[in-house]
Design a protein around this motif. Sequence first.
Motif, mmCIF file in Angstrom:
data_model
loop_
_atom_site.group_PDB
_atom_site.id
_atom_site.type_symbol
_atom_site.label_atom_id
_atom_site.label_comp_id
_atom_site.label_asym_id
_atom_site.label_seq_id
_atom_site.Cartn_x
_atom_site.Cartn_y
_atom_site.Cartn_z
ATOM 1 N N ILE A 296 0.870 -1.178 0.000
ATOM 2 C CA ILE A 296 0.000 0.000 0.000
ATOM 3 C C ILE A 296 0.906 1.227 0.000
ATOM 4 O O ILE A 296 1.648 1.464 0.954
ATOM 5 C CB ILE A 296 -0.941 -0.003 1.212
ATOM 6 C CG1 ILE A 296 -1.807 -1.268 1.182
ATOM 7 C CG2 ILE A 296 -1.815 1.242 1.215
ATOM 8 C CD1 ILE A 296 -2.730 -1.401 2.373
ATOM 9 N N ASP A 297 0.835 1.971 -1.066
ATOM 10 C CA ASP A 297 1.752 3.087 -1.297
ATOM 11 C C ASP A 297 1.265 4.324 -0.541
ATOM 12 O O ASP A 297 0.218 4.889 -0.872
ATOM 13 C CB ASP A 297 1.821 3.367 -2.798
ATOM 14 C CG ASP A 297 2.904 4.362 -3.171
ATOM 15 O OD1 ASP A 297 3.534 4.926 -2.251
ATOM 16 O OD2 ASP A 297 3.112 4.584 -4.372
ATOM 17 N N ASN A 298 2.018 4.753 0.491
ATOM 18 C CA ASN A 298 1.624 5.968 1.214
ATOM 19 C C ASN A 298 2.457 7.171 0.792
ATOM 20 O O ASN A 298 2.484 8.182 1.487
ATOM 21 C CB ASN A 298 1.714 5.752 2.730
ATOM 22 C CG ASN A 298 3.147 5.521 3.210
ATOM 23 O OD1 ASN A 298 4.095 5.597 2.438
ATOM 24 N ND2 ASN A 298 3.300 5.234 4.492
ATOM 25 N N GLY A 299 3.113 7.062 -0.371
ATOM 26 C CA GLY A 299 3.872 8.184 -0.913
ATOM 27 C C GLY A 299 3.041 9.019 -1.867
ATOM 28 O O GLY A 299 1.974 8.593 -2.329
ATOM 29 N N ARG A 300 3.520 10.191 -2.202
ATOM 30 C CA ARG A 300 2.758 11.118 -3.041
ATOM 31 C C ARG A 300 3.234 11.118 -4.484
ATOM 32 O O ARG A 300 2.672 11.822 -5.324
ATOM 33 C CB ARG A 300 2.861 12.535 -2.464
ATOM 34 C CG ARG A 300 2.344 12.641 -1.037
ATOM 35 C CD ARG A 300 2.528 14.043 -0.497
ATOM 36 N NE ARG A 300 1.728 15.010 -1.215
ATOM 37 C CZ ARG A 300 1.913 16.332 -1.148
ATOM 38 N NH1 ARG A 300 2.888 16.808 -0.395
ATOM 39 N NH2 ARG A 300 1.148 17.150 -1.820
ATOM 40 N N MET B 191 -2.663 3.353 6.185
ATOM 41 C CA MET B 191 -2.664 2.422 7.312
ATOM 42 C C MET B 191 -4.077 1.939 7.624
ATOM 43 O O MET B 191 -4.283 0.771 7.985
ATOM 44 C CB MET B 191 -2.039 3.095 8.530
ATOM 45 C CG MET B 191 -1.574 2.121 9.588
ATOM 46 S SD MET B 191 -0.396 0.926 8.925
ATOM 47 C CE MET B 191 -0.298 -0.227 10.289
ATOM 48 N N ASP B 192 -5.074 2.816 7.495
ATOM 49 C CA ASP B 192 -6.468 2.390 7.679
ATOM 50 C C ASP B 192 -6.829 1.303 6.669
ATOM 51 O O ASP B 192 -7.556 0.345 6.990
ATOM 52 C CB ASP B 192 -7.412 3.579 7.509
ATOM 53 C CG ASP B 192 -7.393 4.517 8.709
ATOM 54 O OD1 ASP B 192 -6.906 4.107 9.783
ATOM 55 O OD2 ASP B 192 -7.849 5.670 8.565
ATOM 56 N N MET B 193 -6.324 1.445 5.458
ATOM 57 C CA MET B 193 -6.586 0.452 4.419
ATOM 58 C C MET B 193 -5.955 -0.892 4.789
ATOM 59 O O MET B 193 -6.573 -1.954 4.626
ATOM 60 C CB MET B 193 -6.029 0.962 3.091
ATOM 61 C CG MET B 193 -6.287 0.098 1.888
ATOM 62 S SD MET B 193 -5.655 0.937 0.403
ATOM 63 C CE MET B 193 -5.745 -0.400 -0.783
ATOM 64 N N MET C 216 2.921 -4.497 3.048
ATOM 65 C CA MET C 216 3.776 -3.364 3.399
ATOM 66 C C MET C 216 3.035 -2.058 3.186
ATOM 67 O O MET C 216 2.302 -1.895 2.205
ATOM 68 C CB MET C 216 5.057 -3.377 2.563
ATOM 69 C CG MET C 216 5.951 -4.568 2.855
ATOM 70 S SD MET C 216 7.539 -4.470 2.004
ATOM 71 C CE MET C 216 8.226 -2.986 2.741
ATOM 72 N N VAL C 217 3.213 -1.133 4.104
ATOM 73 C CA VAL C 217 2.685 0.223 3.984
ATOM 74 C C VAL C 217 3.900 1.135 3.965
ATOM 75 O O VAL C 217 4.552 1.331 4.998
ATOM 76 C CB VAL C 217 1.749 0.575 5.147
ATOM 77 C CG1 VAL C 217 1.161 1.969 4.952
ATOM 78 C CG2 VAL C 217 0.634 -0.460 5.273
#
Length: 672
Positions: free
Chosen positions: A455-459, A478-480, A602-603
Amino acid sequence: MTAELVRGQNHPLSRSRVEIRISAGTPVLALVQVCDDAGRLAGPGAVAHPGARALPGLEAPEGVAARHRLAVDLDAVAPAVHRVGVVLVLPPGGPARFGAVPASYVSVAEAEGAELAGYTLTGLDSETAVLALELYRRQGAWKVRAVGQGYAGGLGALLADAGLSAPAAAELAAAATGLTAPGDITLAAMETGTTPTVPRGLRAPSPNQAPSQTPSQTANQVPAPDAPAAPAAPTPPDPIPGAGAGAPYAGTPGGDTAGGPPTISYAHPRRRTSTEPPEPAPRPAAPARPGEPPRPVAGDASGWSMEERLYNQVWGMFEDMARSVAAYRGAVEFADSRMDRELDEALSDPRHRLGGSANAARDTARARRDELVAQAQAALDRDLDQLTAEAEVVEPALPVSYARWDNPVWHDARSAAPPSESPLALRLGDLHLPERPSLRIPMLVRVPLERGLWIDNGRTGSEAAMAMDTDRLRRAAMDMAVAHAARLLAAHPADRFAVHVIDAAGAGAAALAPLVRAGVLAGPPAAGAAGVTETLERLTRRVDLVQMAVRAGAPEDLPPDVDTADQLLIVHDFPHGFDDRAVTRLRYLADEGPAVGVHLLMVADRDEASAYGPLLDPLWRSLMRLSPVPDNHLADPWVHHAWTFEPDLPPQGSRVLDQALERVAAARRAAG
């Protein structure tokens, strides 16, 4: 009026007795194959050819000719038959390839009457055998689909791709073609490794592939056979997990394509819950009025359980939408190119430069273009309206592992209780196309997860992510992850799934609170470098011990402290707290873990991990990228449309996730 089909387009059949008419550019051999719902041949006896012409409801033409007529009684075909395919083959001693002869035309007509739909086989080159079109069952009714799938390896390659073994395919090809022309037949190209030739931009399915793939780092691929290629996008999407020639509606990870995004094979799950025949699909309701398609029914697909039938039905809807939109886009592209060509010809003619003839020529060309586009739009609207009606009955019938978080099934005490067996698949979110944004197709991935999730938390690389505050984006990611973990826990038996968390900096504590509060984690979230090392060592030891036990054939000899349940490791804010040794162990878990029940979620922001350089590239490539915000980074495996992916999260303010976790905790207490 005859419906002129383009590759991938389908058309309903209002008659059960039809006639297939073939007008080839050269004398050809015409065969008929009958397949199950996954497109697989039951054996050599499922192919009608001049040496064995008759099958229930149909009879193959005799000999080689440029024109053939084939009568088909769809009411008389065997109940197990879901696809009737028409195959054209160049005979020995004839032209060496279809690209060297005029295009063939195949149509479906009323018996001794008017044509209902026709298809011109364009775009062929080195192929010597081609699956021209197929008649297939859908919701209890029959349709015709323009296929145009060519095989440079000849009839043997086509039959092997449909499920026959290489020797059986070669023997049947020799028998079928040897009856029509003298001389030896070369079978060297008929081995299973032969890849069929596919028109521009399309990926040829392999024998163990069906509808699937996942979009790439900018777009993953979800999964189909031939259809007009979609207009090229600046950055191609990654494939989504889905289906292929061998099994259209399932997915398992495959190898990466050279120079392109990772691909996913869509092999049928072949799930069996008993030795009995599969449960029959429910009979579709009768149409409201004569001439209308039957009303859709949930579970209208084959399978050994309702769960498997719904899974296959969802992939069938996904395939139908991909093909329908591909046909529409191909028709619009053709109309635009023809208009441009006609305008160029008109303006280059000196006779049109005087008076108003140039304006008249322009108006005529545009009117023809608009007429073609209107016809394509009407066909698309018809298909998507039918799929929308099907989605409206399928969505409420989905089990918890497939259902949206706002589905009432999560509040049904019987349906939402921990099940007695593991789920077949997991819903990751929804997919849609710009032609009908309101029509959402569930994105299902096979369980156990044979490919890890990232899960990509980058912009970087996403317009939606760029417009979002960094903290909000990281919390959404993270909720995802927590929602996926909760769904997996709720869909597995109480003692058959465990979740571990690495949150080295403690930044994910707020999102992890529901898991911690319910007490469903295997242990407290690991913090700091020591916690990272201890968690990775424990899971690496489990992988090593289970691998050794499996190789030795003695799984009962595992130490008592080894948890044999499936394990999910959530890693938050990687690479914080990781040294080189920890990174190596993480890569080992990603590569070796899935085969023995250890799965990775992975997040992380890939840009933040760039300091490790090429060391992490194999890890990222092995994972399926997901986005916590709507993003068109996924593509189907049939025609490579860029699909918009939207994650499925519990509704704001709802306690549905907490209630699901409370039921998991209660079931564990009862089982313990």
